[in-house]
Design a protein around this motif. Structure first.
Motif, PDB file in Angstrom:
ATOM      1  N   GLU A 116      15.499  30.968 -12.008  1.00  0.00           N
ATOM      2  CA  GLU A 116      16.153  30.878 -13.311  1.00  0.00           C
ATOM      3  C   GLU A 116      16.501  32.273 -13.799  1.00  0.00           C
ATOM      4  O   GLU A 116      15.701  33.206 -13.664  1.00  0.00           O
ATOM      5  CB  GLU A 116      15.207  30.178 -14.294  1.00  0.00           C
ATOM      6  CG  GLU A 116      15.778  29.968 -15.671  1.00  0.00           C
ATOM      7  CD  GLU A 116      14.793  29.194 -16.551  1.00  0.00           C
ATOM      8  OE1 GLU A 116      14.729  27.970 -16.400  1.00  0.00           O
ATOM      9  OE2 GLU A 116      14.090  29.829 -17.355  1.00  0.00           O
ATOM     10  N   ALA A 117      17.669  32.434 -14.365  1.00  0.00           N
ATOM     11  CA  ALA A 117      18.102  33.744 -14.855  1.00  0.00           C
ATOM     12  C   ALA A 117      17.087  34.301 -15.844  1.00  0.00           C
ATOM     13  O   ALA A 117      16.621  33.600 -16.743  1.00  0.00           O
ATOM     14  CB  ALA A 117      19.462  33.621 -15.518  1.00  0.00           C
ATOM     15  N   GLY A 118      16.738  35.576 -15.650  1.00  0.00           N
ATOM     16  CA  GLY A 118      15.840  36.248 -16.572  1.00  0.00           C
ATOM     17  C   GLY A 118      14.371  36.120 -16.251  1.00  0.00           C
ATOM     18  O   GLY A 118      13.539  36.782 -16.886  1.00  0.00           O
ATOM     19  N   SER A 119      14.013  35.298 -15.262  1.00  0.00           N
ATOM     20  CA  SER A 119      12.595  35.130 -14.927  1.00  0.00           C
ATOM     21  C   SER A 119      12.222  36.050 -13.770  1.00  0.00           C
ATOM     22  O   SER A 119      13.053  36.357 -12.909  1.00  0.00           O
ATOM     23  CB  SER A 119      12.305  33.681 -14.550  1.00  0.00           C
ATOM     24  OG  SER A 119      13.005  33.334 -13.367  1.00  0.00           O
ATOM     25  N   ARG A 150      18.018  31.240  -4.623  1.00  0.00           N
ATOM     26  CA  ARG A 150      18.216  32.102  -5.784  1.00  0.00           C
ATOM     27  C   ARG A 150      19.552  31.894  -6.476  1.00  0.00           C
ATOM     28  O   ARG A 150      19.783  32.440  -7.557  1.00  0.00           O
ATOM     29  CB  ARG A 150      18.044  33.562  -5.362  1.00  0.00           C
ATOM     30  CG  ARG A 150      16.623  33.831  -4.863  1.00  0.00           C
ATOM     31  CD  ARG A 150      16.385  35.276  -4.497  1.00  0.00           C
ATOM     32  NE  ARG A 150      15.016  35.452  -4.025  1.00  0.00           N
ATOM     33  CZ  ARG A 150      14.517  36.614  -3.611  1.00  0.00           C
ATOM     34  NH1 ARG A 150      15.284  37.696  -3.618  1.00  0.00           N
ATOM     35  NH2 ARG A 150      13.260  36.699  -3.201  1.00  0.00           N
ATOM     36  N   VAL A 151      20.425  31.091  -5.875  1.00  0.00           N
ATOM     37  CA  VAL A 151      21.737  30.895  -6.495  1.00  0.00           C
ATOM     38  C   VAL A 151      21.614  30.215  -7.852  1.00  0.00           C
ATOM     39  O   VAL A 151      22.517  30.339  -8.693  1.00  0.00           O
ATOM     40  CB  VAL A 151      22.668  30.065  -5.588  1.00  0.00           C
ATOM     41  CG1 VAL A 151      22.926  30.780  -4.281  1.00  0.00           C
ATOM     42  CG2 VAL A 151      22.110  28.675  -5.346  1.00  0.00           C
ATOM     43  N   THR A 152      20.509  29.504  -8.106  1.00  0.00           N
ATOM     44  CA  THR A 152      20.386  28.809  -9.386  1.00  0.00           C
ATOM     45  C   THR A 152      20.142  29.763 -10.549  1.00  0.00           C
ATOM     46  O   THR A 152      20.075  29.327 -11.702  1.00  0.00           O
ATOM     47  CB  THR A 152      19.257  27.756  -9.326  1.00  0.00           C
ATOM     48  OG1 THR A 152      18.037  28.373  -8.885  1.00  0.00           O
ATOM     49  CG2 THR A 152      19.618  26.635  -8.374  1.00  0.00           C
ATOM     50  N   ARG A 153      20.042  31.050 -10.276  1.00  0.00           N
ATOM     51  CA  ARG A 153      20.058  32.051 -11.347  1.00  0.00           C
ATOM     52  C   ARG A 153      21.471  32.213 -11.920  1.00  0.00           C
ATOM     53  O   ARG A 153      21.644  32.782 -12.992  1.00  0.00           O
ATOM     54  CB  ARG A 153      19.568  33.408 -10.836  1.00  0.00           C
ATOM     55  CG  ARG A 153      18.077  33.455 -10.525  1.00  0.00           C
ATOM     56  CD  ARG A 153      17.655  34.839 -10.045  1.00  0.00           C
ATOM     57  NE  ARG A 153      16.207  34.910  -9.842  1.00  0.00           N
ATOM     58  CZ  ARG A 153      15.327  35.267 -10.778  1.00  0.00           C
ATOM     59  NH1 ARG A 153      15.765  35.611 -11.979  1.00  0.00           N
ATOM     60  NH2 ARG A 153      14.034  35.293 -10.519  1.00  0.00           N
ATOM     61  N   SER A 154      22.481  31.719 -11.192  1.00  0.00           N
ATOM     62  CA  SER A 154      23.870  31.862 -11.620  1.00  0.00           C
ATOM     63  C   SER A 154      24.198  30.871 -12.736  1.00  0.00           C
ATOM     64  O   SER A 154      23.548  29.828 -12.869  1.00  0.00           O
ATOM     65  CB  SER A 154      24.806  31.622 -10.429  1.00  0.00           C
ATOM     66  OG  SER A 154      24.492  32.477  -9.357  1.00  0.00           O
ATOM     67  N   LEU A 198      21.251  23.901 -14.084  1.00  0.00           N
ATOM     68  CA  LEU A 198      20.262  23.556 -15.095  1.00  0.00           C
ATOM     69  C   LEU A 198      19.125  24.565 -15.107  1.00  0.00           C
ATOM     70  O   LEU A 198      18.816  25.182 -14.086  1.00  0.00           O
ATOM     71  CB  LEU A 198      19.690  22.156 -14.826  1.00  0.00           C
ATOM     72  CG  LEU A 198      20.643  20.960 -14.887  1.00  0.00           C
ATOM     73  CD1 LEU A 198      19.856  19.664 -14.714  1.00  0.00           C
ATOM     74  CD2 LEU A 198      21.430  20.936 -16.183  1.00  0.00           C
ATOM     75  N   THR A 199      18.494  24.727 -16.256  1.00  0.00           N
ATOM     76  CA  THR A 199      17.299  25.551 -16.364  1.00  0.00           C
ATOM     77  C   THR A 199      16.073  24.720 -15.981  1.00  0.00           C
ATOM     78  O   THR A 199      16.162  23.496 -15.816  1.00  0.00           O
ATOM     79  CB  THR A 199      17.118  26.067 -17.790  1.00  0.00           C
ATOM     80  OG1 THR A 199      16.892  24.935 -18.656  1.00  0.00           O
ATOM     81  CG2 THR A 199      18.343  26.836 -18.261  1.00  0.00           C
ATOM     82  N   ARG A 200      14.934  25.376 -15.859  1.00  0.00           N
ATOM     83  CA  ARG A 200      13.693  24.639 -15.581  1.00  0.00           C
ATOM     84  C   ARG A 200      13.412  23.614 -16.665  1.00  0.00           C
ATOM     85  O   ARG A 200      13.014  22.473 -16.374  1.00  0.00           O
ATOM     86  CB  ARG A 200      12.523  25.619 -15.479  1.00  0.00           C
ATOM     87  CG  ARG A 200      12.594  26.565 -14.300  1.00  0.00           C
ATOM     88  CD  ARG A 200      11.561  27.663 -14.425  1.00  0.00           C
ATOM     89  NE  ARG A 200      11.699  28.642 -13.348  1.00  0.00           N
ATOM     90  CZ  ARG A 200      11.232  29.884 -13.414  1.00  0.00           C
ATOM     91  NH1 ARG A 200      10.590  30.291 -14.496  1.00  0.00           N
ATOM     92  NH2 ARG A 200      11.403  30.707 -12.403  1.00  0.00           N
ATOM     93  N   ARG A 201      13.607  24.005 -17.896  1.00  0.00           N
ATOM     94  CA  ARG A 201      13.352  23.084 -19.002  1.00  0.00           C
ATOM     95  C   ARG A 201      14.285  21.867 -18.928  1.00  0.00           C
ATOM     96  O   ARG A 201      13.867  20.734 -19.170  1.00  0.00           O
ATOM     97  CB  ARG A 201      13.531  23.808 -20.337  1.00  0.00           C
ATOM     98  CG  ARG A 201      13.196  22.951 -21.561  1.00  0.00           C
ATOM     99  CD  ARG A 201      13.435  23.730 -22.833  1.00  0.00           C
ATOM    100  NE  ARG A 201      12.552  24.884 -22.924  1.00  0.00           N
ATOM    101  CZ  ARG A 201      11.301  24.837 -23.382  1.00  0.00           C
ATOM    102  NH1 ARG A 201      10.798  23.688 -23.800  1.00  0.00           N
ATOM    103  NH2 ARG A 201      10.580  25.937 -23.444  1.00  0.00           N
TER     104      ARG A 201
END
Length: 366
Positions: free
Chosen positions: A266-269, A278-282, A286-289
């Protein structure tokens, strides 16, 4: 056409294998005979190792007009109750009959005289595993969102299967699953490490003192993450197959959700060694929440205790990552020049992150 290079990983026959200091992973002559026995392709074998390869080992096998996948455990000796290829193949056959997207199991070899360990052969799925790059057909913002949603929806479908009776009931006992997880992994630490990290005991104690009450039972994949899913090669985002069932059993479904969200990039973590997609930082994913909320809205399960399951996930990840690090230190992963050595600091980072989910102050750096 794939090629067959020389080397200790793959040899032609057992005569060549016996000359090596450590056993090879693939021996072509007995595998050819096994494929002949089951009518899988014809002619010489070409191979290519695929996947992360940090635990079990997977090869793409091309033979004539057939492309299949062979999966086996690592080199012996194998820890008790792990790397059970026969059980893993059986689980996939059962789940396939319940509509879970899994590869077709074509043949299972229990005879250890062929490769030194059991193995199985499954169909090759024509799709995409998402790791460090976003496939072009899943790159638009709408497809990034749909990809994340598909990850959750397949997990919801898996957890909705009735496990109370029939062949699924034979896969394990969900009663006491969480306590067994804590006790089992606590015991694995001492036999898989050569260093002292007191945070392991501290987090393990916290987990044992704060066991949540399991609300329901389901099939638990045990390593459920985007990198273990294969997506269709065209839009819209659709899961073709769930892979790597080595740790599957019956237990608390929130263990899978905890693992998915705790290892999800997640971006910022802060990064950990378990963020393998790591593409899900883009932007667009969806976020973890949001993952957790989509799961909750479709299952109705109370997620108040989710931080406990996230703590469990990263604590377990630290312990099995330490086993990989120790094997690398002992020279048992000679071709690993990045992942193994990175775990010197990677395992402490996992423990620190686990402590954060638990609300503990965990210090692992000297």
């Amino acid at each position: 056409m794939l090629t067959v290079p020389d080397g200790v990983e793959v040899v032609a026959n057992w005569e060549s294998a016996r000359r090596l200091d450590s056993p090879p992973l693939l021996i072509l002559d007995p595998v050819t005979g096994f494929l002949d026995q089951h009518g899988i392709g014809s002619g010489p074998i070409a191979w290519q190792r695929i996947g992360d390869g940090h635990s079990n080992v997977t090869y793409l096998i091309e033979r004539g007009d057939r492309s299949v996948v062979l999966r086996r455990g690592p080199r012996p000796p194998l820890p008790k109750s792990t790397h059970d290829m026969v059980r893993e193949a059986r689980i996939q056959r059962i789940l396939g009959r319940h509509g879970v997207p899994v590869p077709e199991i074509l043949a299972v070899c229990e005879d250890e005289s062929l490769l030194g360990v059991p193995f199985y052969v499954m169909s090759r799925l024509d799709g995409t595993v998402i790791t460090n790059t976003i496939p072009p057909h899943l790159s638009p913002a709408g497809q990034r969102k749909a990809t994340s949603e598909a990850v959750v929806d397949v997990l919801v479908a898996l957890h909705s299967i009735d496990v109370a009776e029939g062949e699924l009931a034979s896969l394990g006992s969900p009663e006491g699953y969480l306590r067994r997880q804590v006790e089992r992994f606590r015991g694995l630490w001492e036999v898989n490490t050569t260093r002292s990290l007191p945070a392991v005991e501290r987090v393990g104690d916290w987990l044992g003192r704060n066991l949540p009450a399991s609300r329901t039972a389901s099939v638990v994949h045990g390593d459920y993450r985007m990198g273990n899913l294969m997506f269709a090669p065209e839009a819209p985002a659709r899961v073709l197959g769930v892979l790597d069932w080595e740790m599957a059993t019956l237990g608390d479904p929130l263990a899978d959700l905890g693992y998915l969200t705790a290892t999800y990039s997640e971006a910022g973590s802060p990064a950990t060694p378990l963020e393998l997609t790591r593409v899900t930082r883009s932007p667009g994913y969806l976020t973890r929440r949001q993952l957790a909320e989509r799961y909750r809205s479709r299952t109705g399960l109370d997620l108040t205790a989710l931080p406990w399951y996230q703590t469990l996930a990263l604590w377990k990840a630290a312990i099995f990552s330490e086993a990989i690090y120790t094997r690398w230190q002992r020279g048992e992963r000679p071709h690993d020049t990045s992942f193994g050595p990175s775990l010197e600091t990677g395992v402490p980072r996992l423990l620190e992150r686990a402590g954060q989910y638990a609300g503990l102050t965990v210090t692992t750096r000297r």
